[in-house]
Design an enzyme around this catalytic site. Structure first.
Site, short mmCIF file in Angstrom:
data_model
loop_
_atom_site.label_atom_id
_atom_site.label_comp_id
_atom_site.label_asym_id
_atom_site.label_seq_id
_atom_site.Cartn_x
_atom_site.Cartn_y
_atom_site.Cartn_z
N SER A 171 -44.81 34.55 21.16
CA SER A 171 -43.59 34.45 20.18
C SER A 171 -43.12 35.57 19.74
CB SER A 171 -44.19 33.74 18.91
OG SER A 171 -44.69 32.31 19.47
N HIS B 284 -40.34 32.80 27.10
CA HIS B 284 -40.55 32.02 25.58
C HIS B 284 -40.24 30.87 25.64
CE1 HIS B 284 -40.30 32.34 21.11
NE2 HIS B 284 -41.43 31.72 21.42
N GLU C 202 -36.32 31.51 25.89
CA GLU C 202 -35.58 32.95 25.98
C GLU C 202 -36.48 33.83 27.17
OE1 GLU C 202 -35.20 34.45 21.42
OE2 GLU C 202 -37.23 33.62 21.69
N ASN D 28 -37.40 33.75 16.78
CA ASN D 28 -38.48 33.85 15.58
C ASN D 28 -38.02 34.95 14.83
OD1 ASN D 28 -39.85 31.55 16.60
ND2 ASN D 28 -40.99 32.99 17.92
C1 LIG Z 1 -42.80 29.47 17.28
C2 LIG Z 1 -42.05 29.66 18.49
O1 LIG Z 1 -42.41 30.85 19.10
C3 LIG Z 1 -40.90 29.25 18.77
C4 LIG Z 1 -40.59 27.78 18.52
O2 LIG Z 1 -40.91 27.13 19.41
S1 LIG Z 1 -40.22 27.44 17.00
C5 LIG Z 1 -40.07 25.66 16.87
C6 LIG Z 1 -38.68 25.28 17.54
N1 LIG Z 1 -38.64 23.72 17.52
C7 LIG Z 1 -38.22 23.01 16.49
O3 LIG Z 1 -37.63 23.66 15.79
C8 LIG Z 1 -38.51 21.64 16.49
C9 LIG Z 1 -37.78 21.17 15.38
N2 LIG Z 1 -37.86 19.52 15.47
C10 LIG Z 1 -36.97 18.80 16.22
O4 LIG Z 1 -35.90 19.21 17.02
C11 LIG Z 1 -37.41 17.41 16.35
O5 LIG Z 1 -38.14 17.17 15.11
C12 LIG Z 1 -37.88 17.00 17.43
C13 LIG Z 1 -37.23 17.32 18.81
C14 LIG Z 1 -39.47 17.95 17.73
C15 LIG Z 1 -38.36 15.61 17.43
O6 LIG Z 1 -37.33 14.80 17.16
P1 LIG Z 1 -37.33 13.31 16.43
O7 LIG Z 1 -35.84 13.11 16.47
O8 LIG Z 1 -37.96 13.48 15.15
O9 LIG Z 1 -37.70 12.57 17.58
P2 LIG Z 1 -39.40 11.93 17.75
O10 LIG Z 1 -39.18 10.59 17.17
O11 LIG Z 1 -40.31 12.65 16.99
O12 LIG Z 1 -39.80 12.41 19.24
C16 LIG Z 1 -38.33 11.93 19.97
C17 LIG Z 1 -39.05 11.26 21.18
O13 LIG Z 1 -39.72 12.37 21.93
C18 LIG Z 1 -41.18 11.85 22.29
N3 LIG Z 1 -41.95 13.30 22.16
C19 LIG Z 1 -42.40 13.94 21.01
N4 LIG Z 1 -43.08 14.83 21.33
C20 LIG Z 1 -43.07 14.90 22.71
C21 LIG Z 1 -43.56 15.70 23.95
N5 LIG Z 1 -44.19 16.75 23.54
N6 LIG Z 1 -43.59 15.14 25.06
C22 LIG Z 1 -42.59 14.27 25.34
N7 LIG Z 1 -42.22 13.45 24.72
C23 LIG Z 1 -42.35 13.78 23.31
C24 LIG Z 1 -41.41 10.89 21.22
O14 LIG Z 1 -42.47 10.10 21.36
C25 LIG Z 1 -39.87 10.09 20.78
O15 LIG Z 1 -40.04 9.09 21.66
P3 LIG Z 1 -39.52 7.61 21.32
O16 LIG Z 1 -37.83 8.18 20.76
O17 LIG Z 1 -39.66 6.90 22.47
O18 LIG Z 1 -39.91 7.50 19.83
N1 LIG Z 2 -46.71 26.92 18.50
C1 LIG Z 2 -45.47 27.24 18.97
O1 LIG Z 2 -44.64 26.57 18.20
C2 LIG Z 2 -45.06 28.18 19.85
C3 LIG Z 2 -45.97 29.17 20.07
N2 LIG Z 2 -45.60 29.92 21.23
C4 LIG Z 2 -47.01 30.82 21.57
O2 LIG Z 2 -47.50 30.36 22.50
C5 LIG Z 2 -48.82 30.94 22.67
C6 LIG Z 2 -49.75 29.98 22.43
O3 LIG Z 2 -49.60 29.13 21.25
P1 LIG Z 2 -50.15 27.76 20.92
O4 LIG Z 2 -50.16 26.88 22.27
O5 LIG Z 2 -49.29 27.13 19.85
O6 LIG Z 2 -51.45 27.94 20.62
P2 LIG Z 2 -52.85 26.88 20.63
O7 LIG Z 2 -53.84 27.50 19.35
O8 LIG Z 2 -52.34 25.69 20.42
O9 LIG Z 2 -53.34 27.20 22.01
C7 LIG Z 2 -53.81 28.56 22.22
C8 LIG Z 2 -54.89 28.13 23.48
O10 LIG Z 2 -55.26 29.44 23.94
C9 LIG Z 2 -56.72 29.46 24.02
N3 LIG Z 2 -57.04 30.66 24.55
C10 LIG Z 2 -57.68 31.72 23.55
N4 LIG Z 2 -58.00 32.73 24.03
C11 LIG Z 2 -58.03 32.57 25.37
C12 LIG Z 2 -58.35 33.41 26.52
N5 LIG Z 2 -58.86 34.34 26.29
N6 LIG Z 2 -58.26 32.74 27.83
C13 LIG Z 2 -57.58 31.55 27.75
N7 LIG Z 2 -57.14 30.73 26.90
C14 LIG Z 2 -57.69 31.20 25.48
C15 LIG Z 2 -57.15 28.71 22.82
O11 LIG Z 2 -58.34 28.35 22.78
P3 LIG Z 2 -59.42 28.29 21.65
O12 LIG Z 2 -58.69 27.45 20.71
O13 LIG Z 2 -60.65 27.79 22.01
O14 LIG Z 2 -59.34 29.75 21.22
C16 LIG Z 2 -56.23 27.55 22.72
O15 LIG Z 2 -56.63 26.75 23.63
C17 LIG Z 2 -48.84 31.79 21.45
O16 LIG Z 2 -48.68 33.14 22.00
C18 LIG Z 2 -47.85 31.30 20.64
O17 LIG Z 2 -47.28 32.50 19.78
C19 LIG Z 2 -44.48 30.26 21.85
C20 LIG Z 2 -43.44 29.27 21.49
C21 LIG Z 2 -43.66 28.26 20.35
#
Ligand SMILES: CC(=O)CC(=O)SCCNC(=O)CCNC(=O)[C@H](O)C(C)(C)COP(=O)(O)OP(=O)(O)OC[C@H]1O[C@@H](n2cnc3c(N)ncnc32)[C@H](O)[C@@H]1OP(=O)(O)O
Ligand SMILES: NC(=O)C1=CN([C@@H]2O[C@H](COP(=O)(O)OP(=O)(O)OC[C@H]3O[C@@H](n4cnc5c(N)ncnc54)[C@H](OP(=O)(O)O)[C@@H]3O)[C@@H](O)[C@H]2O)C=CC1
Length: 293
Positions: A121, A142, A154, A192
């Site tokens: 991330s 990403h 990304e 992010n």
């Molecule tokens: C941290 C990082 O590195 C980067 C990041 O990812 S940052 C996070 C980016 N993501 C966001 O910002 C997500 C923000 N949230 C959203 O866009 C929406 O809430 C969402 C798309 C997650 C869900 O949308 P929603 O309208 O609330 O719908 P929701 O009812 O929960 O789900 C839509 C459908 O997808 C399905 N669904 C949910 N998760 C699913 C998954 N992982 N796989 C398959 N289907 C899924 C649900 O079951 C649902 O199906 P139905 O319509 O049949 O009920």
């Molecule tokens: N959460 C998000 O919304 C997003 C996350 N990311 C990135 O994706 C990556 C994973 O995040 P996310 O899936 O949320 O995290 P989770 O905590 O759900 O999953 C991480 C997994 O990696 C495992 N793990 C830790 N160390 C090792 C290792 N040495 N070898 C293999 N597996 C290992 C963990 O096991 P254990 O729990 O046993 O330590 C766990 O199962 C991170 O880099 C995060 O920044 C990117 C986009 C969106």
């Protein structure tokens, strides 16, 4: 000749890793799913099964495609099981030392032409690439959470990433029916860099008593039309990941505006990491999420 990607390895079977394996298998790639903990691989496979079943119920995936996709995913209990992959995407915990160790072990087993990628991330792609024997064949791919539903990926080139790796990654993302945005290798890239300071600010808003969890999320959902409130989204991402990203921004850009909110630190120290531990800004252990403040 450009490398043809047929088999994709995914390291880390958490919420992102299982999502990446899910979309790769549906797009016709063979997939090997690895994690440090074999139980995590089994629960990752069960999650994929359940999420694909949701897609079948919605009509976006056929039952035949679901079964074929599931049959393409194998559990890779050991790093050696990733030896025949053409692309390996690391999606383990957001800690640089964890990722560096994974890549150095991986380089011992994968073929020299295989592309290595990180789903990090925030962490520098150039620095991670430097921990491998092939910085030119290393890239940031990403994905966004939840992977099966989010359109964007990304693509982040490190300083050494070659054109062939970049082109192969574009083709790969397109075959997943996703759209890419190219980001330069700066802390937390584009999404992010913008999203996490907003979430951190929402936590400061809570910390300073400007609003409750419920008010803050309601305000941003109904006042800014965000699909999830920022605290709900923080719990969804994982508070450990949110804190890790803010720390990378704070250290990498040396600007106090990225200081992680002390309340975020406290939640992580408590082990309240959000949905994945059943408790964060909401408590998920009952029928409905209940705010914890
Ligand atoms: C941290 C990082 O590195 C980067 C990041 O990812 S940052 C996070 C980016 N993501 C966001 O910002 C997500 C923000 N949230 C959203 O866009 C929406 O809430 C969402 C798309 C997650 C869900 O949308 P929603 O309208 O609330 O719908 P929701 O009812 O929960 O789900 C839509 C459908 O997808 C399905 N669904 C949910 N998760 C699913 C998954 N992982 N796989 C398959 N289907 C899924 C649900 O079951 C649902 O199906 P139905 O319509 O049949 O009920
Ligand atoms: N959460 C998000 O919304 C997003 C996350 N990311 C990135 O994706 C990556 C994973 O995040 P996310 O899936 O949320 O995290 P989770 O905590 O759900 O999953 C991480 C997994 O990696 C495992 N793990 C830790 N160390 C090792 C290792 N040495 N070898 C293999 N597996 C290992 C963990 O096991 P254990 O729990 O046993 O330590 C766990 O199962 C991170 O880099 C995060 O920044 C990117 C986009 C969106």
């Amino acid at each position: 000749m450009p490398l043809e990607i047929k088999k994709v390895g995914v390291i880390g079977a958490g919420q992102m890793g299982n999502g990446i394996a899910h979309v790769c298998a549906l797009a016709g790639y063979d997939v090997a799913l690895n994690d440090a903990d074999p139980d995590r691989i089994r629960s990752g496979l069960a999650t994929i099964n359940g999420n694909m079943a949701k897609q079948v119920a919605k009509g976006s995936v056929s039952e035949t495609d679901r079964q074929e996709a599931l049959a393409r995913i194998v559990a890779a209990d050991k790093t050696e099981d990733l030896a025949d992959c053409d692309l390996v995407i690391e999606s383990a915990t957001e800690r640089e030392e964890v990722k560096r160790k994974i890549f150095s072990a991986l380089c011992q087993v994968v073929k020299p032409e295989a592309i290595l990628a990180s789903n990090t991330s925030s962490i520098s792609i150039t620095r991670l690439a430097a921990a491998t024997d092939r910085p030119e064949r290393f890239i940031g791919i990403h994905f966004m959470n939840p992977v099966p539903l989010m359109e964007l990926v990304e693509l982040v080139r490190g300083i050494a990433t070659d054109d062939e790796t970049f082109e192969a990654s574009k083709t790969f993302v397109t075959r997943l029916h996703k759209t890419y945005a190219v980001a330069e290798d700066f802390p937390a890239f584009i999404v992010n860099r913008i999203l996490l300071p907003m979430i951190n600010e929402a936590i400061y808003t809570l910390y300073e008593g400007v609003g409750s969890v419920d008010s803050i999320d309601r305000a941003m959902k109904l006042g800014a039309n965000h699909p999830m409130g920022p605290l709900q989204l923080a719990d969804f991402i994982g508070l450990d990941t949110c804190l890790a990203v803010m720390q990378v921004l704070h250290e990498g850009l040396a600007d106090s505006k990225y200081r992680p909110c002390p309340l975020l630190v406290k939640y992580v120290e408590a082990g309240w990491l959000g949905r994945k531990t059943q408790r964060g800004f909401y408590d998920y252990r009952g029928e409905k999420p209940v705010p914890t403040r």
